[in-house]
Design an enzyme around this catalytic site. Structure first.
Site, PDB file in Angstrom:
ATOM      1  N   SER A  90      -4.075  33.491 -39.067  1.00 59.41           N
ATOM      2  CA  SER A  90      -3.714  34.708 -38.089  1.00 59.41           C
ATOM      3  C   SER A  90      -4.899  35.292 -37.483  1.00 59.41           C
ATOM      4  CB  SER A  90      -3.235  35.642 -39.173  1.00 59.41           C
ATOM      5  OG  SER A  90      -1.965  35.337 -39.627  1.00 59.41           O
ATOM      6  N   TYR A 187       3.650  43.977 -41.792  1.00 62.06           N
ATOM      7  CA  TYR A 187       2.970  42.822 -41.190  1.00 62.06           C
ATOM      8  C   TYR A 187       4.126  41.712 -40.805  1.00 62.06           C
ATOM      9  CZ  TYR A 187      -0.498  39.184 -40.267  1.00 62.06           C
ATOM     10  OH  TYR A 187      -1.564  38.186 -39.485  1.00 62.06           O
ATOM     11  N   SER A 188       4.372  41.361 -39.849  1.00 57.72           N
ATOM     12  CA  SER A 188       5.333  40.379 -39.360  1.00 57.72           C
ATOM     13  C   SER A 188       4.968  39.559 -38.393  1.00 57.72           C
ATOM     14  CB  SER A 188       6.810  41.052 -38.965  1.00 57.72           C
ATOM     15  OG  SER A 188       7.491  40.177 -38.392  1.00 57.72           O
ATOM     16  N   ASN A 189       4.678  38.154 -38.549  1.00 58.06           N
ATOM     17  CA  ASN A 189       4.129  37.199 -37.820  1.00 58.06           C
ATOM     18  C   ASN A 189       5.255  36.879 -36.492  1.00 58.06           C
ATOM     19  OD1 ASN A 189       2.048  35.589 -39.307  1.00 58.06           O
ATOM     20  ND2 ASN A 189       3.579  35.822 -40.715  1.00 58.06           N
ATOM     21  N   GLY A 323      -7.140  34.877 -41.931  1.00 58.34           N
ATOM     22  CA  GLY A 323      -6.009  34.053 -41.486  1.00 58.34           C
ATOM     23  C   GLY A 323      -5.764  33.340 -42.664  1.00 58.34           C
TER      24      GLY A 323
END
Length: 368
Positions: A90, A187-189, A323
């Protein structure tokens, strides 16, 4: 992307000290823990917590040092390379956010415009979700990663499977929003997969091409890239492992397209240092855009636009990103004046599992 993080105390060290204790007045003062010793202790805790190897680059007041510990290949005595490449997970998001903020400065993107202005029809709620909400994880979009088999043996069903950004977005939009856009933080990818698609729509070039043209090539970041479907890490690297039924399995080679603009990139600690330095010294963003990147709202848990803050025990606040992707955990943080910076790559085994242990490396490098 997701990282697995288990608390690891200092009981062994404390016991050793107490075993030979003598009256306090008879003992010389204990020497202070140096920065190098503090970093080494933090690295040792990560290894004790299940990591196979770790490399850490630290810059304090102009002096850069790199340290490694553990093994580059599990079960060998081969050291972790000090300049090894790794999957950054990330940390990719900070690059993507930087490009979008450059497009804002160029008046090609409006942070507070709805996503539907640029990508009509992509999101069912695209009229209510703004570009800012994507970058700050306040859109409410379901995290598509939760719909993928990324735990245990099931991961091997998709290890080499290619995904397109639109497939990943569909995994999210098949589910309802987690909350009304702009009312909460999660938190959302998915947000950054959409951001990557938006960059391509506005510029006519893929998100990683824009990162290369705007960031990595101008800064001389020669070891930083997006794999674009390649399963290999293109250079010297430590191998990463994934826990399956209580044993570590080598997953160094994988197709990271399921990470995409949310977590697909590969880099080195030295390259990430070039990026962080240019970010805080104004070469990548003008003051107004950098202020947006580091502006966290009250409910976003210290998250700005593609960057998060951490308050270290010594009172210094750092900004950057962590990440995680199968096999690797990454940390990249800097003080806002750039005087103290750190980057680290952990090659995973059965851990690390403790967030406190992982972030202990940040605290040791910044405060030591």
């Amino acid at each position: 992307m997701r990282s697995r993080f288990v608390t690891c105390g200092l009981a062994v060290a404390v016991t050793a000290l107490l075993a030979g204790a003598t009256p306090a007045l008879a003992q010389p003062a204990a020497p202070p823990v140096t920065q190098d010793a503090a970093v080494r202790q933090a690295m040792d805790r990560v290894l004790a917590d299940g990591a196979v190897g770790v490399q850490v680059r630290t810059t304090r007041d102009g002096r850069a040092t790199t340290a490694t510990a553990g093994e580059s290949v599990l079960g060998t005595s081969w050291p972790v390379p000090t300049a090894g490449l790794f999957r950054v997970g990330s940390v990719t998001k900070t690059f993507v956010a930087t490009v979008l903020l450059q497009l804002v400065e160029e008046d090609r993107v409006d942070l507070d415009a709805p996503v539907a202005r640029y990508l009509p029809g992509l999101l069912p709620d695209g009229d209510a979700i703004t570009v800012r909400m994507l970058l700050q994880h306040t859109s409410g979009l379901f995290d598509y990663v939760k719909a993928l088999p990324l735990d245990g043996a099931e991961f091997f069903d998709i290890r080499f499977r290619p995904y397109t950004p639109h497939e990943l977005v569909s995994l999210a939009t098949d589910r309802p929003l987690d909350f009304a856009p702009g009312t909460d933080w999660s938190y959302s990818n998915t947000n950054y997969i959409v951001a990557g698609v938006l960059i391509e729509k506005v510029t006519g070039r893929a998100w990683d091409t824009e990162i290369a043209e705007r960031i990595t090539r101008p800064l001389g970041m020669r070891e930083t890239s997006a794999p674009r479907g390649s399963v290999f890490i293109p250079g010297l690297h430590a191998r990463g492992y994934f826990p399956v039924d209580g044993r570590p399995v080598d997953v160094t080679e994988l197709n990271p397209s399921w990470g995409g603009a949310a977590g697909e990139m590969i880099s080195t600690t030295a390259d990430l240092d070039l990026f962080l330095t240019a970010l805080v010294d104004g070469r990548l963003l003008r003051p107004a855009q950098f202020a947006e990147l580091t502006a966290a709202r009250s409910f976003t848990d210290g998250y700005g636009l593609g960057a998060l803050s951490r308050d270290t025990p010594c009172g210094k606040t750092v900004w950057g990103h962590s990440g995680g992707i199968a096999g690797y955990t990454t940390l990249a943080f800097t003080t806002l004046d750039g005087s103290r910076r750190m980057q680290a790559s952990l090659t995973n085994g059965l851990g690390p599992d403790s967030e406190d242990v992982v972030y202990g490396i940040v605290d040791a490098t910044i405060c030591g």
